[in-house]
Design a protein around this motif. Structure first.
Motif, PDB file in Angstrom:
ATOM      1  N   UNK A  55      89.180 -22.852  36.557  1.00  8.82           N
ATOM      2  CA  UNK A  55      89.933 -21.607  36.424  1.00  8.82           C
ATOM      3  C   UNK A  55      90.179 -21.030  37.810  1.00  8.82           C
ATOM      4  N   UNK A  56      91.362 -20.544  38.059  1.00  6.02           N
ATOM      5  CA  UNK A  56      91.653 -19.945  39.357  1.00  6.02           C
ATOM      6  C   UNK A  56      91.450 -18.441  39.273  1.00  6.02           C
ATOM      7  N   UNK A  57      91.147 -17.855  40.408  1.00  8.65           N
ATOM      8  CA  UNK A  57      90.948 -16.416  40.442  1.00  8.65           C
ATOM      9  C   UNK A  57      92.285 -15.713  40.239  1.00  8.65           C
ATOM     10  N   UNK A  58      92.324 -14.819  39.264  1.00 12.16           N
ATOM     11  CA  UNK A  58      93.559 -14.088  38.994  1.00 12.16           C
ATOM     12  C   UNK A  58      93.405 -12.601  39.263  1.00 12.16           C
ATOM     13  N   UNK A  59      92.212 -12.166  39.608  1.00 12.84           N
ATOM     14  CA  UNK A  59      91.960 -10.757  39.844  1.00 12.84           C
ATOM     15  C   UNK A  59      91.233 -10.605  41.173  1.00 12.84           C
ATOM     16  N   UNK A  60      91.722  -9.734  41.991  1.00 16.02           N
ATOM     17  CA  UNK A  60      91.074  -9.434  43.254  1.00 16.02           C
ATOM     18  C   UNK A  60      89.932  -8.459  43.003  1.00 16.02           C
ATOM     19  N   UNK A  61      88.809  -8.675  43.651  1.00 15.85           N
ATOM     20  CA  UNK A  61      87.687  -7.739  43.566  1.00 15.85           C
ATOM     21  C   UNK A  61      87.811  -6.785  44.745  1.00 15.85           C
ATOM     22  N   UNK A  62      87.995  -5.511  44.432  1.00 13.18           N
ATOM     23  CA  UNK A  62      88.154  -4.500  45.465  1.00 13.18           C
ATOM     24  C   UNK A  62      86.806  -4.136  46.066  1.00 13.18           C
ATOM     25  N   UNK A  63      86.826  -3.676  47.298  1.00 14.19           N
ATOM     26  CA  UNK A  63      85.596  -3.237  47.940  1.00 14.19           C
ATOM     27  C   UNK A  63      85.745  -3.115  49.439  1.00 14.19           C
ATOM     28  N   UNK A  64      84.668  -2.734  50.073  1.00  6.28           N
ATOM     29  CA  UNK A  64      84.636  -2.590  51.528  1.00  6.28           C
ATOM     30  C   UNK A  64      84.187  -3.904  52.151  1.00  6.28           C
ATOM     31  N   UNK A  65      85.036  -4.462  52.997  1.00  8.44           N
ATOM     32  CA  UNK A  65      84.738  -5.697  53.715  1.00  8.44           C
ATOM     33  C   UNK A  65      84.354  -6.831  52.770  1.00  8.44           C
ATOM     34  N   UNK A  66      85.094  -6.988  51.666  1.00  7.08           N
ATOM     35  CA  UNK A  66      84.776  -8.043  50.712  1.00  7.08           C
ATOM     36  C   UNK A  66      85.213  -9.406  51.248  1.00  7.08           C
ATOM     37  N   UNK A  67      84.425 -10.426  50.898  1.00  8.64           N
ATOM     38  CA  UNK A  67      84.803 -11.790  51.250  1.00  8.64           C
ATOM     39  C   UNK A  67      85.552 -12.412  50.074  1.00  8.64           C
ATOM     40  N   UNK A  68      85.845 -13.696  50.157  1.00  7.95           N
ATOM     41  CA  UNK A  68      86.628 -14.370  49.117  1.00  7.95           C
ATOM     42  C   UNK A  68      85.943 -14.406  47.753  1.00  7.95           C
ATOM     43  N   UNK A  69      84.621 -14.221  47.724  1.00 10.12           N
ATOM     44  CA  UNK A  69      83.884 -14.262  46.463  1.00 10.12           C
ATOM     45  C   UNK A  69      83.511 -12.862  45.964  1.00 10.12           C
ATOM     46  N   UNK A  70      83.948 -11.820  46.658  1.00 10.50           N
ATOM     47  CA  UNK A  70      83.701 -10.456  46.208  1.00 10.50           C
ATOM     48  C   UNK A  70      82.447  -9.801  46.749  1.00 10.50           C
ATOM     49  N   UNK A  71      81.766 -10.449  47.696  1.00 10.75           N
ATOM     50  CA  UNK A  71      80.615  -9.800  48.324  1.00 10.75           C
ATOM     51  C   UNK A  71      81.133  -8.683  49.228  1.00 10.75           C
ATOM     52  N   UNK A  72      80.397  -7.574  49.282  1.00 10.47           N
ATOM     53  CA  UNK A  72      80.860  -6.430  50.070  1.00 10.47           C
ATOM     54  C   UNK A  72      79.841  -6.063  51.147  1.00 10.47           C
ATOM     55  N   UNK A  73      80.132  -5.007  51.862  1.00  7.97           N
ATOM     56  CA  UNK A  73      79.218  -4.587  52.933  1.00  7.97           C
ATOM     57  C   UNK A  73      77.890  -4.066  52.377  1.00  7.97           C
ATOM     58  N   UNK A  74      77.873  -3.635  51.129  1.00  4.24           N
ATOM     59  CA  UNK A  74      76.645  -3.121  50.520  1.00  4.24           C
ATOM     60  C   UNK A  74      75.789  -4.233  49.925  1.00  4.24           C
ATOM     61  N   UNK A  75      76.446  -5.193  49.291  1.00  5.97           N
ATOM     62  CA  UNK A  75      75.743  -6.282  48.598  1.00  5.97           C
ATOM     63  C   UNK A  75      76.398  -7.601  49.008  1.00  5.97           C
ATOM     64  N   UNK A  76      75.669  -8.415  49.747  1.00  9.66           N
ATOM     65  CA  UNK A  76      76.283  -9.607  50.317  1.00  9.66           C
ATOM     66  C   UNK A  76      75.380 -10.843  50.308  1.00  9.66           C
TER      67      UNK A  76
END
Length: 103
Positions: free
Chosen positions: A1-22
């Protein structure tokens, strides 16, 4: 399955990790019931919107895998790994379940 939804956040990487939880397992986007957008975490949501994160009903597709884009209900997400790609989710996220998931 391909990603069809972007995960919003601060400084997110391609998998949705952010500056708070990475950590390697921080790859789940969680949907705010008010704005219907998947965010990396409630802190990112609250920093980027004009409203507080509103929990989504557990029966809706409340989570999305940042690795493959699989959308999940709470019951599927709570198993601890993506049913499509098998990537594990951070078990410590359960501490925040009351923020993300409602009845």
């Amino acid at each position: 399955m391909s990603k069809s939804v972007l995960i919003a956040g601060r400084l997110t990487d391609d998998a949705g990790r952010c500056r708070h939880y990475h950590l390697e397992t921080d790859v789940v986007g969680l949907k705010c019931a008010r704005c219907q957008t998947y965010f990396a975490c409630y802190q990112c949501h609250d920093e980027l919107t004009d409203h507080a994160f509103v929990p989504s009903p557990k029966t809706e597709q409340v989570a999305i895998c940042g690795v493959c884009g699989q959308r999940m209900t709470y019951a599927v997400y709570a198993v601890g790994h993506c049913p499509a790609c098998g990537h594990g989710f951070n078990p410590r996220c359960a501490v925040h379940a009351g923020i993300y998931f409602g009845d």
